[in-house]
Design an enzyme around this catalytic site. Structure first.
Site, PDB file in Angstrom:
ATOM      1  N   ASP A   1       4.887   5.278   4.314  1.00  0.00           N
ATOM      2  CA  ASP A   1       3.629   3.637   3.210  1.00  0.00           C
ATOM      3  C   ASP A   1       3.442   3.360   4.473  1.00  0.00           C
ATOM      4  OD1 ASP A   1       2.970   1.536   2.699  1.00  0.00           O
ATOM      5  OD2 ASP A   1       4.996   1.676   0.586  1.00  0.00           O
TER       6      ASP A   1
ATOM      7  N   SER B   1       6.168  -2.436  -5.723  1.00  0.00           N
ATOM      8  CA  SER B   1       5.520  -3.320  -4.167  1.00  0.00           C
ATOM      9  C   SER B   1       5.728  -4.802  -5.145  1.00  0.00           C
ATOM     10  CB  SER B   1       4.250  -3.842  -4.563  1.00  0.00           C
ATOM     11  OG  SER B   1       2.977  -4.165  -3.191  1.00  0.00           O
TER      12      SER B   1
ATOM     13  N   HIS C   1       1.831   4.021  -0.691  1.00  0.00           N
ATOM     14  CA  HIS C   1       2.445   3.253  -0.987  1.00  0.00           C
ATOM     15  C   HIS C   1       1.863   3.379  -1.908  1.00  0.00           C
ATOM     16  CE1 HIS C   1       3.989  -0.898  -1.736  1.00  0.00           C
ATOM     17  NE2 HIS C   1       2.463  -1.518  -2.721  1.00  0.00           N
TER      18      HIS C   1
END
Length: 938
Positions: free
Chosen positions: A842, A765, A875
């Site tokens: 995502d 991330s 994610h």
């Protein structure tokens, strides 16, 4: 940006194992040479592959099936250097050389026997550790001969600390110390426990009605309605405990939100009825009891409704909710970045009003998320369209684009009308974020900021008079050039003249002495507070935790003992007499949840030693209570019998700022060896990765079982190092953070036990973004490798509320956005190799980020990277076994990198075909060359 044993093996001491392995290898290879001496093949100069290592030792390694050649216990897997090993420039290995080898081997055996005798006589050998894992102790002495932790253990949760959540509730008459238990073993399904009646102090027990200590609200974990069985997935009792709101058929939406069928359970009759009588199967987004237990407010299909208890009447409060209008629930970006929850509905304490957010997404562009392997909607495709992916359009405001327009509305139960209160001097619709809504008696405190979060104002609304005013405005940019931190912890303090509180007030977090501190505002429109904490050098964390109104005490967590620690404290409402609630003499990281009246607490010790949990009475409670509910015996036993990494905490001075690091060393660490180093970081603004929490994770596995050093380093911009060092990153994300990671890597590269040619960095991330920015800034000078998972590569692609808080808008900061994007592909080409992985579905960091970077790499003719895409994963990357695969990929890719495999990817040429027996001979000679080099190095 955001993701739940056995005895020792009795191996010999470390020194014995390493000595045996050295001499045995010499003799084994002399025998190999005798067998193959007639062939006498040429020895070619080449880089030795690590999968050619002997793995005769450590046969019980559970990872051996996945990776060839673990190496011995002392060296750890894959620690040998990558340089080519040659003998005499490729000459034959003659008898003279064999005689030399025999002599050397004999000397080594003699030395080993003598050393072993002295070693045993001195009784200095160590067995597997028999003490609780203590990071402080492991600094001085390595854990020896324990079992290796495995990645399967890490994945399966073997190393997770067991913990319990307690849902505290107030009794019908405000009683403190009540807990609700749902689905506990050996008990009825829903039970209200009164901890006071179970007090170990018998004198205190006499003061409590023991018969009322446990009350069953629902006996069985299922119920029938019209012949159909239903199993609850959640429960919320009414304040009077006469009814329970149940959820069934729950289906997840985003990170926090869901839909479900809701039911009202009657405790007395043990029967259930649907929340919406006319539609038992209706899917509801959110439902909440009124404090007076006579009504439930809920959202269905983005409209707000009221169900009155005692009748089957359902009143529709709003009527224009739909795809673009949300009432009482957040849209995607508010759920993710502001509320961190699934509800934007708030009852007044007297049950006469409901406050809620109206969210208008009409102007917000949609982003299509594609699902190729699954259909999350549950809908069947149209005939003939079965092969097309399902597409979910999410209203996703990117930086610089239209934000949702959000305002606070109110519903008057008695009058049945919805109203708003206009306040002069407020932010324009397109420039307003509402971050807090808090009832304060008959008034409502609303905190709002401009869209870039550097101007905050507090509004006080009188719902009876339907008027309001701004009580204070704070320009954070003028204070330190930073931003306003969103918090949901503001606490209302009602007036009580008998307790010395003449007027209402509230406690909030404010910027003070270069940190976040607690302030008490009374009355609510008073802009000048009483400071409850002040620093400097420390901050409060998600504070306040609770308020004891009977004793005018405020409880909070803070970093007073050190930025990597968390302790619990109390302070009086006048800001005096601050005391620690936890033991500050020892390093610790604590969390806490308090009962409704703050007379009891669930105290959770999270590290650095083995975590535990206790339910305790607070200092102001005259009834002493302390019960250990979790001590993690199995985890402690595993920590005694497995080799965990050695933890080395410290600070590194970068540009005059002391920055925290955690260095994880292999259990048999030796400063005489040269170790590869993996840096792991997140680096997001205000985040913290280095802490005193107990953790055995992927980083621990890499250090303990792969034998690498793993460093986590929190650079400038991260949390709890003072605001001035936190806000330096504003308008230029990725720049200073990269400088600090590079500075740290240079420091480790200078250490005698580090191989400076084998340093890597990875993150997920924001950590993936920072990995790429660090590789870009470093251009191969310090870091050789990197692994980036689900990275942002251009902040124009990320959501507006998060991004603009740190970067302003692209219109205001065009140059900053350009520089912060991952753009210098020639610099990335200067690294040896990097890995990029992303989930194709995502919804948070869109796959477009990685695709855009790949396009830039193609345009720049850059090829020194690998890519793995996970279909239908969001994610967190979990879909269809993806989470196992991603960590396997990280591990194997890293091992190959540190083994030098990625040095062979440019200008690839076919290998000349040879007879299989020739390959065997070459492999045996390669093994011998490698071992001979190891002997010389020792």
């Amino acid at each position: 940006m955001p993701v739940d044993k056995k005895s020792g093996n009795g191996r010999p001491s470390l020194d014995s194992v390493s000595s045996i392995s050295t001499t045995s290898i010499v003799f084994d290879h002399l025998n190999d040479l005798e067998i193959h001496k007639k062939h006498r093949p040429h020895l070619m100069t080449e880089s030795i592959r690590r999968d050619d290592h002997l793995s005769d030792f450590d046969d019980d390694d559970p990872l051996k099936q996945e990776m060839d050649g673990e190496g011995d216990l002392e060296t750890g897997p894959f620690l040998a250097g990558r340089d080519a090993y040659t003998f005499g420039g490729g000459k034959y290995m003659d008898r003279k050389f064999r005689r030399i080898m025999i002599v050397v081997a004999g000397l080594l055996v003699a030395a080993w026997v003598g050393g072993l005798f002295v070693y045993i006589a001195s009784k200095s050998y160590k067995h597997a550790t028999t003490v609780e894992h203590d990071p402080e102790k492991t600094k001085a002495a390595a854990l020896t001969s324990g079992k290796k932790i495995t990645m399967d253990q890490v994945r399966s949760g073997t190393w997770y600390a067991a913990s319990h959540d307690i849902t505290w509730i107030a009794g019908p008459k405000g009683e403190d110390g009540l807990m609700i238990e749902v689905g506990a073993d050996g008990k009825d399904y829903i039970v209200i426990e009164d901890g006071r009646a179970e007090n170990p102090d018998s004198s205190a027990e006499a003061e409590v009605d023991v018969t009322a200590s446990r009350r069953t609200l629902m006996k069985n974990g299922s119920f029938r309605y019209q012949g159909r069985m239903h199993i609850p997935s959640g429960a919320e009792p009414s304040r009077d405990q006469q009814k329970v709101l149940l959820r069934t058929e729950q289906k997840s939406n985003w990170r926090h939100s869901h839909t479900a069928c809701y039911w009202i359970w009657d405790v007395a009759t043990e029967t259930a009825e649907p929340l919406i009588p006319a539609s038992p199967d209706a899917r509801v987004q959110n439902a909440q009891w009124s404090p007076t237990s006579d009504a439930i407010v809920f959202t269905r299909e983005n409209n707000l409704y009221l169900r009155t208890i005692g009748s089957k009447k359902v009143t529709q409060i709003t009527k224009d909710g739909g795809a673009d209008l949300f009432y009482g629930v957040p849209d995607w970006v508010y759920e993710e970045e502001v509320i961190a929850g699934a509800s934007t509905t708030w009852w007044s304490e007297d049950g006469k009003y409901v406050a809620f957010l109206r969210t208008n997404e009409t102007g917000v562009p949609a982003f299509p998320v594609q699902y190729f392997m699954s259909r999350p909607s549950g809908a069947s495709p149209k005939a003939g369209e079965e092969t097309y992916p399902e597409v979910r359009d999410i209203k996703y405001p990117r930086s610089g684009s239209h934000n949702p327009v959000v305002d606070v509305q109110f519903y008057d139960i008695a009058r049945g009308d919805v109203f708003t209160v206009d306040i002069n001097g407020g932010f324009a619709d397109e420039d307003r974020l509402i971050t807090t809504v808090l009832w304060a008696g008959s008034q409502v405190i609303v905190k709002e900021t401009n869209r870039v979060s550097d101007i905050m104002r507090v509004v006080l609304i009188d719902v009876k008079k339907r008027t309001g005013k701004t009580t204070r405005t704070v320009d954070v940019g003028k204070i330190d050039g930073g931003w306003f931190e969103i918090s949901q912890n503001t606490k209302y303090i009602p007036a009580d003249p008998k307790k010395g509180r003449d007027q209402d007030g509230y406690i909030d977090t404010v910027i003070h002495n270069d940190g976040d501190h607690l302030a008490y505002f009374s009355p609510p429109d008073n802009p000048d507070p009483i400071m409850l904490t002040s620093g400097p050098g420390w901050e409060v964390v998600d504070a306040p935790s609770a308020v004891d109104l009977e004793n005018n005490l405020v409880y909070f967590i803070a970093t007073k003992e050190g930025s990597t620690q968390r302790h619990v404290y109390s302070v009086q409402l006048d800001g005096k007499n601050m005391k620690s609630f936890t033991d500050t003499e020892a390093k610790g990281y604590y969390d806490v949840s308090f009962s409704s009246g703050a007379g009891y607490a669930l105290l959770s010790y999270k590290g650095p030693k083995i975590p535990w949990q206790k339910v305790v009475s607070t200092p102001a409670n005259n009834q002493r209570y302390e019960v250990l509910i979790e001590e993690n015996k199995e985890l402690a036993e595993s920590a005694r019998k497995y080799d965990l990494p050695l933890l080395n905490y410290g600070t590194l001075n970068v540009e005059g700022v002391e920055l925290n690091y955690l260095e994880r060393r292999p259990p048999q660490f030796s400063e005489k060896k040269k170790y590869p180093v993996l840096f792991h970081q997140y680096s997001g603004p205000g985040s913290q990765s280095v802490s005193q929490k107990f953790s055995v994770d992927f980083q621990s596995y890499v250090a303990a079982s792969l034998g690498y050093i793993v460093v986590t380093f929190d650079g400038r911009g991260t949390g709890f190092i003072g605001r001035k060092n936190r806000v330096l990153v504003r308008s230029r994300l990725g720049e200073i953070e990269a400088q600090d990671q590079i500075a740290a890597a240079k420091h480790w590269a200078s250490l005698g036990y580090v191989d400076p040619s084998r340093i890597a960095i990875w993150g997920w991330s924001y950590g993936g973004f920072q990995t790429l920015k660090t590789l870009e800034a470093d251009a191969g000078r310090t870091f050789s490798y990197g692994m980036a998972v689900a990275p942002v590569t251009d902040w124009r692609f990320y959501d507006s509320i998060y991004t603009e808080r740190y970067m302003l808008t692209p219109q205001q900061n065009e140059d900053g956005y350009t520089k912060s994007a991952v753009h210098n592909v020639s610099a990335l080409a200067s690294n040896k190799r990097f890995l990029l992985m992303h989930g194709a579905s995502d919804d948070n960091v869109h796959f477009q980020n990685s695709l855009t970077l790949l396009d830039k790499l193609d345009m720049g003719a850059v090829e020194n990277y690998d890519v793995h895409v996970f279909p239908d994963s969001d994610h967190s990357i979990f879909f269809h076994n993806a989470n196992k695969i991603i960590y396997d990929k990280l591990e194997n890719w890293l091992v190959n990198a540190f083994n030098g495999e990625w040095l062979k990817v440019n200008n690839a040429k076919p290998v000349e075909l040879v007879h299989p027996t020739q390959l065997v001979r070459e492999r045996e000679k390669a093994k011998l060359r490698k071992r001979w080099q190891e002997i010389q190095n020792k």
